[in-house]
Design a protein around this motif. Structure first.
Motif, PDB file in Angstrom:
ATOM      1  N   VAL A  14      38.842  38.192  41.945  1.00  0.00           N
ATOM      2  CA  VAL A  14      37.870  38.280  43.096  1.00  0.00           C
ATOM      3  C   VAL A  14      38.317  37.242  44.128  1.00  0.00           C
ATOM      4  CG1 VAL A  14      35.423  37.982  44.177  1.00  0.00           C
ATOM      5  CG2 VAL A  14      35.693  39.523  42.077  1.00  0.00           C
ATOM      6  N   LEU A  15      38.689  36.208  43.521  1.00  0.00           N
ATOM      7  CA  LEU A  15      38.954  35.055  44.401  1.00  0.00           C
ATOM      8  C   LEU A  15      40.798  35.578  45.127  1.00  0.00           C
ATOM      9  CD1 LEU A  15      37.878  31.832  42.428  1.00  0.00           C
ATOM     10  CD2 LEU A  15      36.964  32.960  44.437  1.00  0.00           C
ATOM     11  N   ALA A  16      41.341  35.969  44.217  1.00  0.00           N
ATOM     12  CA  ALA A  16      42.743  36.460  44.834  1.00  0.00           C
ATOM     13  C   ALA A  16      42.612  37.413  45.903  1.00  0.00           C
ATOM     14  CB  ALA A  16      43.623  36.906  43.340  1.00  0.00           C
ATOM     15  N   VAL A  76      47.905  43.011  42.612  1.00  0.00           N
ATOM     16  CA  VAL A  76      47.529  42.155  42.155  1.00  0.00           C
ATOM     17  C   VAL A  76      47.040  42.319  40.468  1.00  0.00           C
ATOM     18  CG1 VAL A  76      46.191  39.884  41.848  1.00  0.00           C
ATOM     19  CG2 VAL A  76      47.163  40.749  43.970  1.00  0.00           C
ATOM     20  N   ILE A  77      47.668  41.630  39.815  1.00  0.00           N
ATOM     21  CA  ILE A  77      47.278  41.977  38.392  1.00  0.00           C
ATOM     22  C   ILE A  77      47.597  40.686  37.360  1.00  0.00           C
ATOM     23  CG2 ILE A  77      49.833  42.414  38.041  1.00  0.00           C
ATOM     24  CD1 ILE A  77      49.036  44.696  35.613  1.00  0.00           C
ATOM     25  N   GLY A  78      46.263  40.752  36.690  1.00  0.00           N
ATOM     26  CA  GLY A  78      46.099  39.526  35.525  1.00  0.00           C
ATOM     27  C   GLY A  78      44.753  39.601  35.024  1.00  0.00           C
ATOM     28  N   ALA A  80      49.110  29.976  47.587  1.00  0.00           N
ATOM     29  CA  ALA A  80      50.258  29.768  47.993  1.00  0.00           C
ATOM     30  C   ALA A  80      50.957  31.167  48.009  1.00  0.00           C
ATOM     31  CB  ALA A  80      50.868  28.674  47.109  1.00  0.00           C
ATOM     32  N   ALA A  81      50.792  32.015  46.919  1.00  0.00           N
ATOM     33  CA  ALA A  81      51.561  33.213  46.693  1.00  0.00           C
ATOM     34  C   ALA A  81      51.260  34.117  47.777  1.00  0.00           C
ATOM     35  CB  ALA A  81      50.991  33.759  45.319  1.00  0.00           C
ATOM     36  N   ALA A  82      49.831  34.127  48.175  1.00  0.00           N
ATOM     37  CA  ALA A  82      49.424  35.087  49.415  1.00  0.00           C
ATOM     38  C   ALA A  82      50.060  34.727  50.741  1.00  0.00           C
ATOM     39  CB  ALA A  82      48.058  35.004  49.623  1.00  0.00           C
ATOM     40  N   GLY A 110      40.816  48.396  39.302  1.00  0.00           N
ATOM     41  CA  GLY A 110      40.765  48.193  40.824  1.00  0.00           C
ATOM     42  C   GLY A 110      41.765  47.406  41.175  1.00  0.00           C
ATOM     43  N   ASN A 111      42.023  46.759  42.194  1.00  0.00           N
ATOM     44  CA  ASN A 111      42.940  46.219  42.792  1.00  0.00           C
ATOM     45  C   ASN A 111      42.323  44.848  43.598  1.00  0.00           C
ATOM     46  OD1 ASN A 111      45.513  45.136  43.578  1.00  0.00           O
ATOM     47  ND2 ASN A 111      45.954  46.627  45.000  1.00  0.00           N
TER      48      ASN A 111
END
Length: 713
Positions: free
Chosen positions: A562-564, A553-555, A699-701, A595-596
């Motif tokens: 963290v929420l992602a 996850v990148i952004g 939704a993406a997850a 980190g990821n």
């Protein structure tokens, strides 16, 4: 069946049970002398009518010596008498040693047939509710997954210094009960339960056993959410043989029955829909020569079409269908059949279709949508022909999925609504779609399984990604359960087991269904490339690095990251550590923490190509299956005034996707903050590059998780 009789059955199947004796004469003290051959301590149990749950009735006593058994039996008989229960006899057994207590059970689901359950057992089975289900027959792989999925699985492998149980013996027991040739094939279910099964390092012992044949269970038939009663067989032997559904989706000509010359109705609405698609069209009317500018004939027998839509009152539908000789498919839109408490009209309608030699879609359904075949049941014109199919028991929901899905970039190959499904079933359509050249992924909305066993087999054999949305999953079974197993097997648990065992994704909402289908559509071709062995990513020198699994996850924004991470964890998606190659490159790219999820500067003043560079380095160092890029759309218009930086970012992401077989997904957080038209521009860029777009991490997850579960990995 009495417990000792069930245990004799188990013993014959090779299942270990305690040694014991049966005392059939209550009050005959001398009869208990035969227990002298049994090793202490002993267990005393009563059996007879009303003693399904012995512990609750005080019909079990543990830890007895031989000399205590007769007195304990007399006291037990007195206790039972006070409750109005007359014991038929007693069972005296050697008490099993301590171990992990399991429950193993079978129950016959009305739609899907025999279901195997395993979990932590004993008197707390329904309190802990730590169980796993699979449809029979199970494979050894199924069994091992069931055991591993238990929250208390650590108890089987040794916990806090305890020795691990004999796991192979547990697996063998489950295969004996629910595997090919297992007891499930020979039992007249009902319910069958072993609780507890004591698992120890030296094997497993079925300490208690009960069996309630089906004739004592009186199960209620499954009921369609709309009310239509349907009682399918649980075996697939009587499932319909797949027909050719080409004329259903791509008819040479269409007839509409029920349009009015004086008062516009649903039939007239469909005439207008079909006139707009340009499909050859005829109306059926007893008197008129034309209806709304469409040539009319007096009956279906004169129509000369291969698809007919019937929109007349329910009482008249059978008469219309009887005239459909030569028409390959008749769709009955009309309601008022089983869902309205009139199943006799449903039976008459099916008989009429059989007599005419036509296949029947419905009743109580909206019809078919297929841009290639100029088939539609929704207004607004036809969308682009695509590769995503949909089968739905709800016409209204199907219309929503079509229109909202097309708005989000979905392109459909075939959509069929089946309503009460008295003839053409979801299982039959799914089998056909799995061989359809135009279809690469399927979504289903169902409210009851119809022929559940055939549906399960069609799901398991689909050979393509499938997303399944089921209405009414929270309802419990319609009959009272006599065993713990029956109480633990709910409608929701059955559907979860079906999805897990068949390898399809079970989603929880219409939005999740559309999101999963968007992911399948965007990344299906990449999944096909990887499945063929070309698991590779393009590197800077033009060579390819092997593809793998995991998600990056990148952004922007640490908080959003963290929420992602939480959202992907809830969906069961693993976020793997960053590769060393990327960590060493980050400072050169102007990023000083890694980190990821990975935080990178994305915004109106950021460098758009940075995301492309970071993804390229990341997948060279570690072949991620998925990269989920996210942006805060709001920031582009709070700290900037033009859409171009955001569109430049989208184009950079599209460029990365064209270079890589890694699947890239975009999340446009706070997309509603963009000026009108900007989201559409982003969507067009992403669609051209094969990147699905979502408005939330959640939704993406769910969509990325669906891709992993459905064989798109």
């Amino acid at each position: 069946m009495r417990e000792h009789e069930v245990k004799a059955l188990l013993r014959g199947a090779g299942v270990r049970v305690p040694r014991g004796i049966v005392v059939a004469e209550v009050g005959a003290d001398f009869a208990f002398q035969d227990a002298t051959d049994l090793a202490e301590p002993l267990v005393l149990k009563a059996f007879g009518p009303g003693l399904t749950h012995k512990s609750d009735a005080g019909a079990v006593v543990l830890g007895l010596g031989r000399g205590q058994v007769a007195g304990a039996a007399a006291a037990m008989a007195a206790r039972l008498d006070e409750q109005g229960i007359a014991a038929d006899g007693f069972l005296v057994e050697e008490q099993a040693g301590a171990g992990v207590e399991l429950i193993v059970g079978l129950v016959r689901d009305p739609g899907f047939g025999p279901v195997l359950l395993v979990g932590l057992g004993g008197v707390l089975a329904e309190v802990l509710r730590d169980t796993a289900l699979r449809l029979c027959p199970v494979s050894e792989k199924d069994v091992r997954h069931m055991l591993a999925s238990l929250r208390g699985a650590a108890l089987l492998h040794g916990h806090r210094g305890e020795r691990p149980v004999d796991l192979e013996a547990v697996v063998a027991l489950l295969m004996t009960i629910g595997g090919p040739g297992g007891l499930w094939e020979r039992l007249d279910l009902g319910e069958f339960e072993l609780n507890p099964v004591i698992a120890t390092p030296s094997g497993v012992t079925a300490v208690d056993a009960r069996y309630l044949p089906a004739r004592n269970a009186s199960p209620a038939p499954p009921v369609h959410r709309s009310g239509a009663v349907h009682v399918p067989p649980w075996t697939s032997e009587s499932a319909p043989v797949d027909g050719g559904f080409g004329a259903l989706f791509e008819p040479a000509a269409v007839a509409v029955v029920g349009a009015s010359t004086t008062r516009p109705n649903f039939g007239n609405m469909f005439l207008e829909f079909y006139k707009a698609t340009g499909v050859p069209l005829v109306a059926v009317h007893p008197r008129a020569r034309e209806v709304a500018g469409v040539p009319a004939v007096r009956s279906l027998a004169e129509a000369g079409v291969d698809y007919a839509l019937v929109a007349v009152p329910a009482e008249k539908c059978a008469e219309v269908v009887r005239q459909a000789g030569g028409v390959a498919f008749v769709q009955v839109m009309s309601g008022g059949f089983g869902e309205a408490g009139r199943p006799e009209l449903e039976r008459e309608l099916l008989a009429a279709a059989r007599a005419a030699g036509t296949r029947l879609l419905g009743p109580n359904c909206m019809g078919v949508y297929c841009p290639r075949g100029r088939q539609t049941f929704v207004g607004g014109g036809l969308g682009a022909a695509g590769t995503v199919a949909l089968i739905s028991q709800s016409g209204g929901l199907a219309g929503e999925v079509i229109k909202v899905g097309e708005r989000r970039g979905l392109a459909f190959s075939r959509v069929a609504t089946v309503g009460n499904a008295v003839d053409v079933t979801p299982a039959e359509l799914l089998r056909w779609l799995s061989r359809d050249r135009e279809t690469r992924a399927v979504g289903l909305y169902l409210e009851d399984p119809r022929d559940g066993r055939a549906l399960y087999e069609a799901l398991a054999g689909a050979g393509m990604p499938v997303a399944l949305l089921v209405g009414g999953r929270t309802e419990q079974g319609q009959r009272a359960a006599a065993s713990h197993t029956g109480g633990l097997v709910s409608r929701s648990r059955i559907w979860e087991a079906v999805a897990e065992q068949a390898g399809v994704t079970l989603v929880n909402s219409q939005d999740e269904l559309i999101g999963a289908l968007a992911y399948f559509q965007a990344h299906g071709s990449r999944a096909h490339v990887q499945a063929d062995g070309a698991r590779a990513h393009l590197q800077a020198d033009g060579s390819r690095a092997a593809a793998g699994d995991g998600t990056l996850v990148i952004g922007p924004s640490g908080g959003a990251g963290v929420l992602a991470a939480d959202a992907f964890a809830r969906a069961g998606v693993r976020l793997d550590p960053l590769p060393d190659a990327l960590l060493s490159e980050l400072p050169r790219l102007g990023i000083h923490a890694g980190g990821n999820p990975l935080e990178i500067p994305v915004g109106p003043r950021g460098r758009a190509e940075l995301v492309r560079e970071v993804i390229g380095v990341a997948v060279r160092g570690r072949p991620y299956r998925d990269v989920v890029a996210h942006v805060n759309v709001q920031s582009f218009f709070t700290y900037g005034t033009a859409a171009e930086p955001l569109l430049a970012y989208a184009r950079a992401l599209a460029g990365a996707q064209r270079e890589l077989t890694t699947r890239i997904t975009l999340v446009t957080r706070n997309g509603e903050c963009a000026p009108a038209g900007v989201e559409d521009e982003i969507g067009a860029i992403m669609t051209a590059a094969g990147i699905p777009v979502y408005r939330s991490m959640e939704a993406a997850a769910v969509a990325v998780a669906a891709g992993g579960r459905c064989g798109t990995a």
